[in-house]
Design a protein around this motif. Sequence first.
Motif, mmCIF file in Angstrom:
data_model
loop_
_atom_site.group_PDB
_atom_site.id
_atom_site.type_symbol
_atom_site.label_atom_id
_atom_site.label_comp_id
_atom_site.label_asym_id
_atom_site.label_seq_id
_atom_site.Cartn_x
_atom_site.Cartn_y
_atom_site.Cartn_z
ATOM 1 N N SER A 1 2.539 12.548 -19.835
ATOM 2 C CA SER A 1 1.912 13.645 -19.111
ATOM 3 C C SER A 1 0.544 13.240 -18.578
ATOM 4 C CB SER A 1 1.753 14.876 -20.018
ATOM 5 O OG SER A 1 0.989 15.882 -19.381
ATOM 6 N N GLU A 2 -0.337 12.797 -19.471
ATOM 7 C CA GLU A 2 -1.721 12.525 -19.102
ATOM 8 C C GLU A 2 -1.867 11.329 -18.159
ATOM 9 O OE1 GLU A 2 -0.474 12.944 -22.076
ATOM 10 O OE2 GLU A 2 -1.745 14.193 -23.364
ATOM 11 N N ARG A 3 -0.891 10.423 -18.150
ATOM 12 C CA ARG A 3 -0.938 9.260 -17.251
ATOM 13 C C ARG A 3 0.446 9.058 -16.616
ATOM 14 N NH1 ARG A 3 -4.432 5.506 -21.546
ATOM 15 N NH2 ARG A 3 -6.185 6.977 -21.652
ATOM 16 N N ASP A 4 1.024 10.157 -16.211
ATOM 17 C CA ASP A 4 2.389 10.179 -15.680
ATOM 18 C C ASP A 4 2.531 9.224 -14.485
ATOM 19 O OD1 ASP A 4 4.889 10.746 -14.742
ATOM 20 O OD2 ASP A 4 4.506 12.862 -14.321
ATOM 21 N N PRO A 5 3.379 8.186 -14.600
ATOM 22 C CA PRO A 5 3.507 7.209 -13.516
ATOM 23 C C PRO A 5 4.593 7.542 -12.491
ATOM 24 C CG PRO A 5 4.711 6.420 -15.415
ATOM 25 C CD PRO A 5 4.152 7.778 -15.795
ATOM 26 N N THR A 6 5.128 8.747 -12.521
ATOM 27 C CA THR A 6 6.250 9.106 -11.641
ATOM 28 C C THR A 6 5.939 8.827 -10.167
ATOM 29 O OG1 THR A 6 6.980 10.841 -13.178
ATOM 30 C CG2 THR A 6 7.788 10.958 -10.916
ATOM 31 N N ARG A 7 4.797 9.316 -9.691
ATOM 32 C CA ARG A 7 4.451 9.124 -8.269
ATOM 33 C C ARG A 7 4.090 7.668 -7.984
ATOM 34 N NH1 ARG A 7 7.090 11.721 -5.486
ATOM 35 N NH2 ARG A 7 8.283 11.877 -7.405
ATOM 36 N N LEU A 8 3.531 6.973 -8.960
ATOM 37 C CA LEU A 8 3.269 5.542 -8.788
ATOM 38 C C LEU A 8 4.567 4.787 -8.578
ATOM 39 C CD1 LEU A 8 1.641 2.885 -8.922
ATOM 40 C CD2 LEU A 8 1.787 3.052 -11.425
ATOM 41 N N PHE A 9 5.564 5.088 -9.403
ATOM 42 C CA PHE A 9 6.858 4.405 -9.268
ATOM 43 C C PHE A 9 7.514 4.753 -7.934
ATOM 44 C CE2 PHE A 9 7.499 4.108 -14.178
ATOM 45 C CZ PHE A 9 6.507 3.155 -14.224
ATOM 46 N N ALA A 10 7.384 6.000 -7.502
ATOM 47 C CA ALA A 10 7.938 6.396 -6.203
ATOM 48 C C ALA A 10 7.234 5.649 -5.076
ATOM 49 C CB ALA A 10 7.804 7.900 -6.015
ATOM 50 N N ALA A 11 5.918 5.484 -5.205
ATOM 51 C CA ALA A 11 5.164 4.761 -4.188
ATOM 52 C C ALA A 11 5.572 3.292 -4.138
ATOM 53 C CB ALA A 11 3.666 4.886 -4.476
ATOM 54 N N LEU A 12 5.811 2.702 -5.294
ATOM 55 C CA LEU A 12 6.250 1.304 -5.330
ATOM 56 C C LEU A 12 7.629 1.160 -4.683
ATOM 57 C CD1 LEU A 12 5.080 0.382 -8.937
ATOM 58 C CD2 LEU A 12 4.178 -0.569 -6.811
ATOM 59 N N ALA A 13 8.530 2.121 -4.957
ATOM 60 C CA ALA A 13 9.859 2.081 -4.340
ATOM 61 C C ALA A 13 9.758 2.231 -2.830
ATOM 62 C CB ALA A 13 10.733 3.193 -4.930
ATOM 63 N N ARG A 14 8.876 3.086 -2.388
ATOM 64 C CA ARG A 14 8.679 3.277 -0.948
ATOM 65 C C ARG A 14 8.096 2.027 -0.297
ATOM 66 N NH1 ARG A 14 4.949 8.127 1.532
ATOM 67 N NH2 ARG A 14 4.520 7.187 3.574
ATOM 68 N N LEU A 15 7.150 1.410 -0.973
ATOM 69 C CA LEU A 15 6.562 0.183 -0.447
ATOM 70 C C LEU A 15 7.620 -0.909 -0.322
ATOM 71 C CD1 LEU A 15 3.766 -1.135 0.319
ATOM 72 C CD2 LEU A 15 3.723 -2.004 -2.024
ATOM 73 N N ALA A 16 8.474 -1.008 -1.327
ATOM 74 C CA ALA A 16 9.534 -2.020 -1.303
ATOM 75 C C ALA A 16 10.511 -1.781 -0.154
ATOM 76 C CB ALA A 16 10.267 -2.020 -2.637
ATOM 77 N N LYS A 17 10.722 -0.514 0.173
ATOM 78 C CA LYS A 17 11.651 -0.174 1.249
ATOM 79 C C LYS A 17 11.036 -0.380 2.626
ATOM 80 C CE LYS A 17 14.462 3.656 3.035
ATOM 81 N NZ LYS A 17 14.869 5.079 2.833
ATOM 82 N N GLU A 18 9.763 0.055 2.786
ATOM 83 C CA GLU A 18 9.121 0.020 4.098
ATOM 84 C C GLU A 18 8.467 -1.326 4.417
ATOM 85 O OE1 GLU A 18 6.403 3.279 4.178
ATOM 86 O OE2 GLU A 18 7.981 4.823 4.152
ATOM 87 N N GLN A 19 7.981 -2.016 3.394
ATOM 88 C CA GLN A 19 7.330 -3.309 3.584
ATOM 89 C C GLN A 19 7.817 -4.301 2.529
ATOM 90 O OE1 GLN A 19 3.210 -1.169 3.911
ATOM 91 N NE2 GLN A 19 2.956 -3.198 4.847
ATOM 92 N N PRO A 20 9.060 -4.707 2.596
ATOM 93 C CA PRO A 20 9.627 -5.567 1.548
ATOM 94 C C PRO A 20 8.860 -6.872 1.340
ATOM 95 C CG PRO A 20 11.042 -5.487 3.492
ATOM 96 C CD PRO A 20 10.029 -4.414 3.655
ATOM 97 N N GLN A 21 8.332 -7.466 2.408
ATOM 98 C CA GLN A 21 7.602 -8.714 2.244
ATOM 99 C C GLN A 21 6.304 -8.501 1.472
ATOM 100 O OE1 GLN A 21 7.319 -10.114 6.348
ATOM 101 N NE2 GLN A 21 8.951 -11.601 5.949
ATOM 102 N N ALA A 22 5.626 -7.396 1.765
ATOM 103 C CA ALA A 22 4.402 -7.089 1.025
ATOM 104 C C ALA A 22 4.720 -6.790 -0.439
ATOM 105 C CB ALA A 22 3.690 -5.902 1.664
ATOM 106 N N ALA A 23 5.797 -6.037 -0.661
ATOM 107 C CA ALA A 23 6.170 -5.683 -2.027
ATOM 108 C C ALA A 23 6.536 -6.904 -2.850
ATOM 109 C CB ALA A 23 7.329 -4.694 -2.010
ATOM 110 N N GLU A 24 7.084 -7.925 -2.208
ATOM 111 C CA GLU A 24 7.444 -9.145 -2.926
ATOM 112 C C GLU A 24 6.219 -9.853 -3.499
ATOM 113 O OE1 GLU A 24 9.755 -11.638 -0.434
ATOM 114 O OE2 GLU A 24 11.525 -10.330 -0.452
ATOM 115 N N LEU A 25 5.049 -9.600 -2.908
ATOM 116 C CA LEU A 25 3.826 -10.223 -3.407
ATOM 117 C C LEU A 25 3.229 -9.489 -4.594
ATOM 118 C CD1 LEU A 25 1.955 -11.034 -0.061
ATOM 119 C CD2 LEU A 25 3.073 -12.665 -1.606
ATOM 120 N N LEU A 26 3.668 -8.236 -4.810
ATOM 121 C CA LEU A 26 3.035 -7.383 -5.817
ATOM 122 C C LEU A 26 3.776 -7.438 -7.154
ATOM 123 C CD1 LEU A 26 0.884 -5.248 -6.490
ATOM 124 C CD2 LEU A 26 2.472 -3.503 -5.657
ATOM 125 N N HIS A 27 2.986 -7.541 -8.219
ATOM 126 C CA HIS A 27 3.527 -7.473 -9.578
ATOM 127 C C HIS A 27 2.663 -6.490 -10.360
ATOM 128 C CE1 HIS A 27 5.730 -8.991 -13.112
ATOM 129 N NE2 HIS A 27 4.575 -8.836 -13.761
#
Length: 417
Positions: A239-265
Amino acid sequence: MKRLLMIAYHFPPFAASSGIQRTLGFARHLPAFGWEPLVLTAHPRAYEHRDSGHVKLPAAMVVEPAFALDTARQLSLMGRYPGFAARPDRWISWWLGAVPKGLAMIRKYRPEAIWSTYPIATAHKIACTLQRLSGLPWVADFRDPMAQDGYPEDPKTWRSFRRIEEATLLRASRAVFVTEGAARMYRDRYAGLPGGRINVVENGYDEQSFADLGREPSGEGRLVPGKLTLLHSGVVYPSERDPTRLFAALARLAKEQPQAAELLHVRLRASGHESLLRKMVEAAGIAEIVELAPPIPYRAALQEMLRADGLLVLQAANCNDQVPAKVYEYLRSGRPIVGLTDPAGETATLLRRGGVDAIGRLDSEEEIVSLLRRFLREAARGETRLPDAAFARSGSRLARTEQFVHLLHECVGALRD
């Protein structure tokens, strides 16, 4: 040298909580200001996670463990136990062992004052009993608010928290919080208290730990070769550090900018909720981006921060009056910081004071995506903004201990007057 009885559940060999560093910092630095710490803690059997000897304590430090059990692990039958055996928390049995042990320590060492620290509410219950029986001045270290709207969720546990909170505010000479927002909340809640009873001593970092790291091998290159690693070090509360929207943002980044997402860990170190987070990561389809890493010793965790390309802060708006203790170490590490938190909260305020401007709401997918793109762009160019070094160093544990000692002198002096 004056003596202080310190009541803390989180103390070595306990592991898996950054909260232990506050107590350790005070205990280590108090002698420099003329105070000897006498630590009353729980028996190690009560700890689910124990340190294997990485934390070294001064040989002369008095540490007395008292009888304590974890109700959920050691007093349950087929996973069930009576509710009263876990109110205010699962370590209420510690009160049974700590009160007689504490009285024996008071008779033997004659301390000038008592200090206790939350978030284990039983610690304040122990201190309240010892203060009543001894008459010693008491500094209650709340850190964060206790009884809050909707927390604890169980009504009976909430009432138990509120009773302890009220007794503590009435009996303690000083109540200490780590943010102005939390202190303001309690001044409003207990408006009838004498002025000066509620104070702020922020969390901090241990400068010696960072100095020692400079003399140790640090590893070479990036944490993950060929990747830009964004590290979150510490518990990810659902609850206090809910990563739901973070994970959604990462999924969106992977979909819209796959090359950029490949650089991120993204590495979540010692998240404390691996099973839940693993399901969330798999559901979002970001298993190739997010790593759930196990706990490591404190010094190794600091070393990891120093090598990360960026450090990630997670703090939801329902904790606007609180600041994760890890943020002070983040600032001292001198690495770029991405803060996912409410801009109106205490965490964002501290980050801005420290020169961090990469701040977005934890519940906003749009803002998180924007920050991730900015981080990748600036990190690739070596243009990421670093925290203000002078501000970061002002938060040392030594400086915080000096503030704490000032409160102790006020309490002891008031009693003598």
